[in-house]
Every structure is written in C-alpha cells, then in structure tokens.
Scaffold this motif. Sequence first.
Motif, short mmCIF file in Angstrom:
data_model
loop_
_atom_site.label_atom_id
_atom_site.label_comp_id
_atom_site.label_asym_id
_atom_site.label_seq_id
_atom_site.Cartn_x
_atom_site.Cartn_y
_atom_site.Cartn_z
N ALA A 182 0.84 -1.19 0.00
CA ALA A 182 0.00 0.00 0.00
C ALA A 182 0.88 1.24 0.00
O ALA A 182 1.98 1.23 0.54
CB ALA A 182 -0.91 0.02 1.22
N ILE A 183 0.38 2.30 -0.62
CA ILE A 183 1.09 3.58 -0.60
C ILE A 183 0.91 4.18 0.80
O ILE A 183 -0.20 4.27 1.32
CB ILE A 183 0.55 4.53 -1.66
CG1 ILE A 183 0.82 3.96 -3.05
CG2 ILE A 183 1.17 5.92 -1.51
CD1 ILE A 183 0.21 4.75 -4.18
N VAL A 184 2.03 4.57 1.40
CA VAL A 184 2.00 5.17 2.74
C VAL A 184 2.65 6.55 2.67
O VAL A 184 3.58 6.77 1.93
CB VAL A 184 2.73 4.29 3.78
CG1 VAL A 184 1.96 2.99 4.00
CG2 VAL A 184 4.14 3.98 3.38
N GLU A 185 2.12 7.48 3.46
CA GLU A 185 2.66 8.83 3.54
C GLU A 185 2.78 9.51 2.17
O GLU A 185 3.72 10.23 1.90
CB GLU A 185 4.03 8.82 4.22
CG GLU A 185 3.99 8.22 5.62
CD GLU A 185 5.33 8.22 6.28
OE1 GLU A 185 5.97 9.28 6.31
OE2 GLU A 185 5.73 7.17 6.78
N ASP A 186 1.79 9.29 1.30
CA ASP A 186 1.86 9.84 -0.04
C ASP A 186 1.82 11.37 -0.06
O ASP A 186 2.59 12.00 -0.78
CB ASP A 186 0.79 9.26 -0.94
CG ASP A 186 -0.62 9.44 -0.40
OD1 ASP A 186 -0.76 9.76 0.79
OD2 ASP A 186 -1.57 9.24 -1.16
N GLU A 187 0.97 11.99 0.75
CA GLU A 187 0.88 13.46 0.77
C GLU A 187 2.18 14.08 1.26
O GLU A 187 2.67 15.06 0.72
CB GLU A 187 -0.30 13.89 1.65
CG GLU A 187 -0.58 15.38 1.58
CD GLU A 187 -0.95 15.85 0.18
OE1 GLU A 187 -0.57 17.00 -0.16
OE2 GLU A 187 -1.56 15.09 -0.58
N TYR A 188 2.77 13.51 2.30
CA TYR A 188 4.04 13.99 2.83
C TYR A 188 5.11 13.96 1.74
O TYR A 188 5.86 14.92 1.59
CB TYR A 188 4.45 13.09 4.00
CG TYR A 188 5.83 13.39 4.55
CD1 TYR A 188 6.02 14.40 5.48
CD2 TYR A 188 6.93 12.65 4.15
CE1 TYR A 188 7.28 14.67 6.00
CE2 TYR A 188 8.20 12.91 4.66
CZ TYR A 188 8.36 13.92 5.57
OH TYR A 188 9.61 14.18 6.07
N ARG A 225 8.53 4.17 -4.47
CA ARG A 225 7.94 3.61 -5.69
C ARG A 225 9.01 3.63 -6.79
O ARG A 225 9.74 4.60 -6.93
CB ARG A 225 6.75 4.46 -6.13
CG ARG A 225 6.06 3.91 -7.37
CD ARG A 225 5.04 4.89 -7.91
NE ARG A 225 3.93 5.12 -7.02
CZ ARG A 225 2.76 4.51 -7.09
NH1 ARG A 225 2.55 3.62 -8.02
NH2 ARG A 225 1.81 4.80 -6.25
N GLY A 226 9.08 2.54 -7.52
CA GLY A 226 10.03 2.45 -8.62
C GLY A 226 11.36 1.82 -8.25
O GLY A 226 12.18 1.56 -9.11
N THR A 227 11.57 1.56 -6.96
CA THR A 227 12.79 0.89 -6.56
C THR A 227 12.49 -0.61 -6.43
O THR A 227 11.37 -0.99 -6.13
CB THR A 227 13.35 1.40 -5.22
OG1 THR A 227 12.36 1.24 -4.22
CG2 THR A 227 13.73 2.87 -5.32
N ASP A 282 6.27 8.34 -4.10
CA ASP A 282 5.48 7.73 -3.04
C ASP A 282 6.27 6.62 -2.35
O ASP A 282 7.16 6.01 -2.94
CB ASP A 282 4.21 7.09 -3.63
CG ASP A 282 3.23 8.12 -4.15
OD1 ASP A 282 3.24 9.26 -3.67
OD2 ASP A 282 2.43 7.76 -5.04
N LEU A 283 5.92 6.37 -1.10
CA LEU A 283 6.50 5.25 -0.36
C LEU A 283 5.52 4.08 -0.41
O LEU A 283 4.32 4.26 -0.18
CB LEU A 283 6.75 5.63 1.10
CG LEU A 283 7.83 6.65 1.36
CD1 LEU A 283 7.90 6.95 2.87
CD2 LEU A 283 9.17 6.16 0.87
#
Length: 87
Positions: A40-46, A80-82, A54-55
């Motif tokens: 899941a994407i976490v802390e996306d706004e930060y 994301r992407g790593t 995104d993390l």
Amino acid sequence: MKAREAMARTRAFFTDELGLQATVIGAIAHGDGWRVTVEAIVEDEYMRQRARRDLIGTFEATLNEELAVTSFERKSVRERGTPMFSQ
C-alpha cells in the motif's frame, strides 16, 4: 474460495481501519487461518509535498479461522520504482 475471501477481508481491513488501498501480493494458509501480504502507498501526501516518489509499504496480516484480521505488521518500506529486493 477461502483464499479469495481472506484476501478480500484483508483489503477491506486496510481500507476501513487504516485508510490504505492495499494490493494483495501473497496469501498462505497458516494453521487454522491465513497470512496475507499486501502493498500500500503510505505517507503519499508527505512525499508529494517534498517532490519525492510515493512510499510503498509491505504489510503482513494474520487472519483467524473466521477470516478476521487479528494482527498486522509493516515489514518494509521502499520508494515507488525501486526494486523490492536489492542485491
């Protein structure tokens, strides 16, 4: 069908309880219950505010024989992407 239900209940738990849109990446029968792994994407706004990617968090949830989530744990976080696993 139990695997499908375990995955659906895990996704619903992450959405309803944590506000995260989870994608199931694994499900394993474990004793009388299940272990389900999600991303899941976490802390996306930060991260967006700092112009970074995104993390993505990887979580493992444990479900009992009634397919209720009894525990969950974040196992890792990556941008994301790593690659998921680095050598």
